[in-house]
Scaffold this active site. Structure first.
Site, PDB file in Angstrom:
ATOM      1  N   GLU A 156     -24.945   5.679 -14.444  1.00 36.11           N
ATOM      2  CA  GLU A 156     -24.790   6.611 -15.580  1.00 36.11           C
ATOM      3  C   GLU A 156     -25.594   6.229 -16.826  1.00 36.11           C
ATOM      4  OE1 GLU A 156     -20.586   7.123 -16.192  1.00 36.11           O
ATOM      5  OE2 GLU A 156     -20.234   7.646 -14.098  1.00 36.11           O
ATOM      6  N   ASN A 198     -27.145   5.551  -9.796  1.00 31.90           N
ATOM      7  CA  ASN A 198     -26.027   6.473  -9.539  1.00 31.90           C
ATOM      8  C   ASN A 198     -25.672   7.229 -10.817  1.00 31.90           C
ATOM      9  OD1 ASN A 198     -23.799   7.316  -7.733  1.00 31.90           O
ATOM     10  ND2 ASN A 198     -22.467   6.180  -9.132  1.00 31.90           N
ATOM     11  N   HIS A 234     -18.833  15.029  -8.827  1.00 29.59           N
ATOM     12  CA  HIS A 234     -17.491  15.392  -9.311  1.00 29.59           C
ATOM     13  C   HIS A 234     -17.582  16.866  -9.691  1.00 29.59           C
ATOM     14  CE1 HIS A 234     -16.061  11.313  -9.278  1.00 29.59           C
ATOM     15  NE2 HIS A 234     -17.079  10.906 -10.006  1.00 29.59           N
ATOM     16  N   GLU A 261     -19.424  10.047  -5.010  1.00 28.08           N
ATOM     17  CA  GLU A 261     -18.076  10.091  -5.609  1.00 28.08           C
ATOM     18  C   GLU A 261     -17.478  11.492  -5.489  1.00 28.08           C
ATOM     19  OE1 GLU A 261     -17.997   8.431  -9.577  1.00 28.08           O
ATOM     20  OE2 GLU A 261     -19.446   6.875  -9.065  1.00 28.08           O
ATOM     21  N   ASP A 263     -15.565  14.757  -5.275  1.00 23.40           N
ATOM     22  CA  ASP A 263     -14.251  15.392  -5.366  1.00 23.40           C
ATOM     23  C   ASP A 263     -14.462  16.767  -5.979  1.00 23.40           C
ATOM     24  OD1 ASP A 263     -14.628  14.504  -8.030  1.00 23.40           O
ATOM     25  OD2 ASP A 263     -12.999  13.046  -7.944  1.00 23.40           O
TER      26      ASP A 263
END
Ligand code: G2I
Length: 448
Positions: A156, A198, A234, A261, A263
């Protein structure tokens, strides 16, 4: 074997022969996420928490369904180096051992990030922080050497919004080259691990993902080690229409891509969005796997959004079935890449070619970080010295990737052992931090 199965297998075999890279579903579709992903050479993983490993329902699903794991928090900086120079691997090792016991891949997450830093690192700056960060990368990657499939080396680091540039952080203020310094240190410590960048909000073609892509291309052009990019994914109730095209443009730049990641908010189309993500990865040959960020909805960081594949009781949701079907429907197979070996930069003979230097400045009231780019001309450079005048009242408090003579007035910087040789047309960067106003005069460079 039933007649339908024979036909399907023959069709599948024909497809493999014709295209060489296709995996097609057979009548014997796999019944778990990990096994169905493995049919095309991919993994299907979950972020897991050490504190939940004593929950039998949780570990039952974990052992049955997944062939990769990521520590949700246990390998982050605050967990692994709670006080400077003192390392704590208990919970990280628990995740590692769980993964090993399953025969799963272990993704390391994350060596450097602006968040979840220990308090002592939050209060450092300049060369003290840079040195501490690189030491952290070296120590943690060395502890897990040979056991990690892929590391999120940097997490990030790009800003949201339209600029496509870096996020401000204490790490960024040590100089723009902090990311490449981290990747080089990680490669030196664990040459077999794939090294990933990432980030989130990079799931479609947008300014932020383009900024990351430009960094990847720059690293590739200059030989900075980078093997993969992680797309956190996400997601809310929609997915960018160019999700797959975005993965593909990174793959085309020469890196593996991974969904790291995943979701998705419960909404009306959760199962459809999960299927779209899975199909996109299956269609991109360098998409090596997918990780969901937790197992049951009750394990998720997104409290109340029910974003995962299993409900609070551990039952499979509709989204689970849509993912399993998409994995079993097949797609391109991932290439089996050989273990990464470090590339050694050949030493360039001195040719007496010239060099030039330019400075970029990140300054605030009372201090600054300067990043200096040293460029070779049409001939290679073997050794360099950069000289510049600092404004009155300016004083250097630390330098990295160069040794400084003097801290005020006219100062000079000499290359260190690993960055003296610059190929013709190439460049390297060093940096320094100081108090007062930063340098504005053009630096001079002499080669040799
Ligand atoms: O924020 C979601 C993810 C975004 N990308 C990077 C991931 O590393 C990040 O993971 C989350 C974890 O899922 C959370 O579990 O990172 C959060 C921290 O930024 C994690 O939350 C923290 C809480 O903030 C702490 O209070 C808590 O002590 O989890 C810690 C351990 O349970």
């Amino acid at each position: 074997m039933k007649r339908r199965s024979i036909i399907t297998v023959l069709v599948a075999a024909g497809a493999v022969l014709a295209a060489g890279v296709l995996f097609s579903a057979t009548a014997d579709a796999a019944t778990t996420l990990g096994a169905s992903a493995a049919q095309s050479g991919r993994y299907f993983g979950a972020a897991i928490a050490a504190g939940r490993l004593s929950d039998g329902t949780y570990t039952g699903i974990l052992n049955r369904e997944f062939n990769a794991v990521t520590p949700e928090n246990e390998m982050k900086w605050d967990a692994t180096e709670p006080s400077q120079g003192s390392f704590s691997y208990g919970n990280g090792d628990r995740i590692l051992n769980q993964g090993i016991s399953m025969g799963a891949k272990v993704r390391g997450h994350a060596l450097l990030w602006h968040a979840q830093q220990p308090g002592w690192a939050q209060s450092l700056a300049g060369s003290a922080l840079r040195n501490a960060a690189i030491n952290h990368v070296t120590q943690v990657a060395t502890h897990y050497k040979g056991k990690i499939y892929a590391w999120d080396v940097v997490n990030e680091a790009f800003a949201d919004g339209g600029g496509g540039g870096r996020r401000d952080s204490n790490l960024q203020r040590t100089g723009n080259d902090w990311i490449e310094a981290a990747f080089k240190a990680a490669r030196a410590a664990d040459p077999a691990a794939k090294l990933c960048y990432n980030d989130y909000n990079t799931d479609g073609v947008n300014a932020k993902s383009t900024g990351v892509l430009n960094m990847v291309k720059d690293f590739k052009a200059r030989g900075v080690p980078i093997d993969c990019v992680g797309f956190q994914s996400h997601l809310g109730t929609t997915i960018p229409g160019d999700y797959q095209a975005n993965l593909q443009r990174f793959a085309d730049a020469g890196v593996d891509v991974q969904i790291t990641e995943l979701d998705v908010a419960q909404g009306n189309n959760q199962a459809g969005i999960y299927a779209t993500v899975t199909k996109a990865c299956m269609a991109v040959s360098r998409c090596t796997g997918i990780t969901v960020w937790g197992i049951r909805d009750s394990d998720s960081w997104r409290t109340g959004e029910n974003p995962l594949l299993f409900d609070n009781s551990g039952n499979k949701k509709a989204a689970y079935t849509s993912v399993l079907n998409a994995l079993n429907a097949g797609g391109s197979t991932t290439p089996t890449t050989p273990a990464t070996t470090p590339t050694t930069t050949p030493t360039t003979p001195s040719t007496g070619g010239g060099c030039s230097a330019s400075t970029s400045l990140n300054s605030w009231n009372g201090g600054y970080v300067a990043t200096v780019r040293v460029a070779a001309g049409s001939a290679a450079v073997n050794g360099w010295t950069v000289t510049m005048a600092l404004p009155s009242g300016s004083a250097i408090t630390g330098a990295w990737s160069a040794t400084n003579s003097g801290t005020s007035g006219t100062v000079s910087f000499r290359n260190v052992s690993y960055n003296g040789s610059i190929a013709a047309g190439g460049y390297t960067e060093f940096g320094f931090q100081g108090t007062g106003a930063g340098p504005t005069a053009t630096p001079t460079c002499s080669a040799g």
